[in-house]
Motif scaffolding. Structure first.
Motif, PDB file in Angstrom:
ATOM      1  N   ALA A  97       0.807  -0.993  -0.089  1.00 18.83           N
ATOM      2  CA  ALA A  97       0.021  -0.067   0.005  1.00 18.83           C
ATOM      3  C   ALA A  97       0.839   1.162  -0.185  1.00 18.83           C
ATOM      4  N   THR A  98       0.668   2.272  -0.722  1.00 14.79           N
ATOM      5  CA  THR A  98       1.266   3.614  -0.768  1.00 14.79           C
ATOM      6  C   THR A  98       0.949   4.327   0.585  1.00 14.79           C
ATOM      7  N   GLN A  99       1.676   5.322   0.909  1.00 15.42           N
ATOM      8  CA  GLN A  99       1.432   6.313   2.013  1.00 15.42           C
ATOM      9  C   GLN A  99       0.339   6.979   1.637  1.00 15.42           C
ATOM     10  N   GLU A 100      -0.253   7.470   0.531  1.00 14.83           N
ATOM     11  CA  GLU A 100      -1.468   7.885   0.050  1.00 14.83           C
ATOM     12  C   GLU A 100      -2.733   7.184   0.411  1.00 14.83           C
ATOM     13  N   TYR A 101      -2.618   6.054   0.147  1.00 18.39           N
ATOM     14  CA  TYR A 101      -3.820   5.086   0.489  1.00 18.39           C
ATOM     15  C   TYR A 101      -3.907   4.941   1.870  1.00 18.39           C
ATOM     16  N   ILE A 102      -2.657   4.709   2.535  1.00 22.38           N
ATOM     17  CA  ILE A 102      -2.681   4.601   4.020  1.00 22.38           C
ATOM     18  C   ILE A 102      -3.671   5.871   4.823  1.00 22.38           C
ATOM     19  N   ASN A 103      -3.006   6.662   4.290  1.00 24.30           N
ATOM     20  CA  ASN A 103      -3.493   8.098   4.821  1.00 24.30           C
ATOM     21  C   ASN A 103      -5.073   8.319   4.695  1.00 24.30           C
ATOM     22  N   ASN A 104      -5.664   7.836   3.255  1.00 25.20           N
ATOM     23  CA  ASN A 104      -6.974   8.051   3.032  1.00 25.20           C
ATOM     24  C   ASN A 104      -7.678   7.161   4.034  1.00 25.20           C
ATOM     25  N   LEU A 105      -7.208   5.906   4.331  1.00 24.92           N
ATOM     26  CA  LEU A 105      -8.110   4.899   5.234  1.00 24.92           C
ATOM     27  C   LEU A 105      -8.158   5.627   6.701  1.00 24.92           C
ATOM     28  N   LYS A 106      -7.087   6.380   6.949  1.00 25.42           N
ATOM     29  CA  LYS A 106      -7.282   6.978   8.256  1.00 25.42           C
ATOM     30  C   LYS A 106      -8.304   8.053   8.555  1.00 25.42           C
ATOM     31  N   THR A 107      -9.151   7.782   9.412  1.00 25.30           N
ATOM     32  CA  THR A 107     -10.326   8.982   9.580  1.00 25.30           C
ATOM     33  C   THR A 107      -9.973  10.215  10.701  1.00 25.30           C
ATOM     34  N   LYS A 108     -10.401  11.249  10.409  1.00 21.72           N
ATOM     35  CA  LYS A 108      -9.799  12.478  11.021  1.00 21.72           C
ATOM     36  C   LYS A 108     -10.908  12.192  12.559  1.00 21.72           C
ATOM     37  N   PRO A 109     -10.173  12.789  13.816  1.00 22.90           N
ATOM     38  CA  PRO A 109     -11.012  12.553  14.959  1.00 22.90           C
ATOM     39  C   PRO A 109     -12.054  13.470  14.846  1.00 22.90           C
ATOM     40  N   LYS A 110     -13.137  13.021  15.299  1.00 26.37           N
ATOM     41  CA  LYS A 110     -14.256  13.991  15.692  1.00 26.37           C
ATOM     42  C   LYS A 110     -14.116  15.249  16.621  1.00 26.37           C
ATOM     43  N   PRO A 111     -14.406  16.493  16.222  1.00 22.45           N
ATOM     44  CA  PRO A 111     -13.925  17.463  17.035  1.00 22.45           C
ATOM     45  C   PRO A 111     -14.695  17.431  18.520  1.00 22.45           C
ATOM     46  N   ASN A 112     -14.208  17.922  19.408  1.00 21.18           N
ATOM     47  CA  ASN A 112     -14.732  17.725  20.871  1.00 21.18           C
ATOM     48  C   ASN A 112     -15.647  19.042  21.116  1.00 21.18           C
ATOM     49  N   ASP A 113     -16.427  19.230  22.063  1.00 22.08           N
ATOM     50  CA  ASP A 113     -17.440  20.192  22.378  1.00 22.08           C
ATOM     51  C   ASP A 113     -16.940  21.430  22.152  1.00 22.08           C
ATOM     52  N   LEU A 114     -15.690  21.828  22.799  1.00 25.19           N
ATOM     53  CA  LEU A 114     -15.319  23.188  22.680  1.00 25.19           C
ATOM     54  C   LEU A 114     -14.852  23.451  21.326  1.00 25.19           C
ATOM     55  N   GLU A 115     -14.238  22.533  20.642  1.00 30.23           N
ATOM     56  CA  GLU A 115     -13.950  23.096  19.276  1.00 30.23           C
ATOM     57  C   GLU A 115     -15.224  23.156  18.082  1.00 30.23           C
ATOM     58  N   ILE A 116     -16.313  22.532  18.433  1.00 30.97           N
ATOM     59  CA  ILE A 116     -17.463  22.433  17.867  1.00 30.97           C
ATOM     60  C   ILE A 116     -18.075  24.028  18.283  1.00 30.97           C
ATOM     61  N   LEU A 117     -18.118  24.256  19.632  1.00 25.91           N
ATOM     62  CA  LEU A 117     -18.457  25.796  19.854  1.00 25.91           C
ATOM     63  C   LEU A 117     -17.488  26.905  19.428  1.00 25.91           C
ATOM     64  N   LYS A 118     -16.460  26.509  19.416  1.00 27.90           N
ATOM     65  CA  LYS A 118     -15.498  27.703  18.827  1.00 27.90           C
ATOM     66  C   LYS A 118     -15.833  27.923  17.249  1.00 27.90           C
ATOM     67  N   GLU A 119     -16.066  27.107  16.704  1.00 26.36           N
ATOM     68  CA  GLU A 119     -16.654  27.013  15.028  1.00 26.36           C
ATOM     69  C   GLU A 119     -17.904  27.678  15.194  1.00 26.36           C
ATOM     70  N   GLN A 120     -18.833  27.392  15.783  1.00 25.09           N
ATOM     71  CA  GLN A 120     -20.146  27.802  15.738  1.00 25.09           C
ATOM     72  C   GLN A 120     -19.978  29.272  16.302  1.00 25.09           C
ATOM     73  N   ASN A 121     -19.246  29.863  17.322  1.00 23.30           N
ATOM     74  CA  ASN A 121     -19.023  31.036  17.404  1.00 23.30           C
ATOM     75  C   ASN A 121     -18.360  32.027  16.539  1.00 23.30           C
ATOM     76  N   ALA A 122     -17.355  31.547  15.836  1.00 25.55           N
ATOM     77  CA  ALA A 122     -17.012  32.204  14.768  1.00 25.55           C
ATOM     78  C   ALA A 122     -17.664  32.348  13.530  1.00 25.55           C
ATOM     79  N   PHE A 123     -18.798  31.290  13.248  1.00 25.33           N
ATOM     80  CA  PHE A 123     -19.840  31.312  12.320  1.00 25.33           C
ATOM     81  C   PHE A 123     -20.817  32.519  12.701  1.00 25.33           C
ATOM     82  N   LEU A 124     -21.205  32.310  13.711  1.00 28.94           N
ATOM     83  CA  LEU A 124     -22.142  33.371  14.169  1.00 28.94           C
ATOM     84  C   LEU A 124     -21.573  34.737  14.427  1.00 28.94           C
TER      85      LEU A 124
END
Length: 99
Positions: free
Chosen positions: A55-82
């Motif tokens: 497997a290529t490194q690109e293939y391996i990287n595509n299989l890895k999922t990004k971690p879900k943002p925690n509550d604080l990160e979600i609130l920061k994103e919502q605050n910036a949007f608002l």
């Protein structure tokens, strides 16, 4: 003993392992060499009698999922949007007052 299946391109076929008696003849497309525990696309080399990662490194990287943002990160994103929306609304109001 456990035997491990590979396809006609010598790629490991997970879930196709079999338990075989030691006196039985090894079936075609199987080996008794276990594939690496952490492999993505393991390929068997019948000459060297070992597995290789193909497997290529690109293939391996595509299989890895990004971690879900925690509550604080979600609130920061919502605050910036608002905040961005509020600034736009205030600009619109200021523009209407000048008419």
């Amino acid at each position: 003993m456990w035997i491990y299946k590979y396809n006609d391109q010598f790629i490991y076929m997970p879930g196709e392992e079999k338990l075989m008696n030691e006196h039985e003849k090894m079936p075609e497309g199987f080996t008794d060499v276990p594939p690496p525990v952490e492999s993505y696309i393991a390929k068997f080399d019948p000459v060297e009698h070992k597995w290789e990662e193909t497997a290529t490194q690109e293939y391996i990287n595509n299989l890895k999922t990004k971690p879900k943002p925690n509550d604080l990160e979600i609130l920061k994103e919502q605050n910036a949007f608002l905040t961005k929306q509020m600034v736009q609304i205030l600009r619109d109001i200021k523009g209407l007052k000048s008419l």
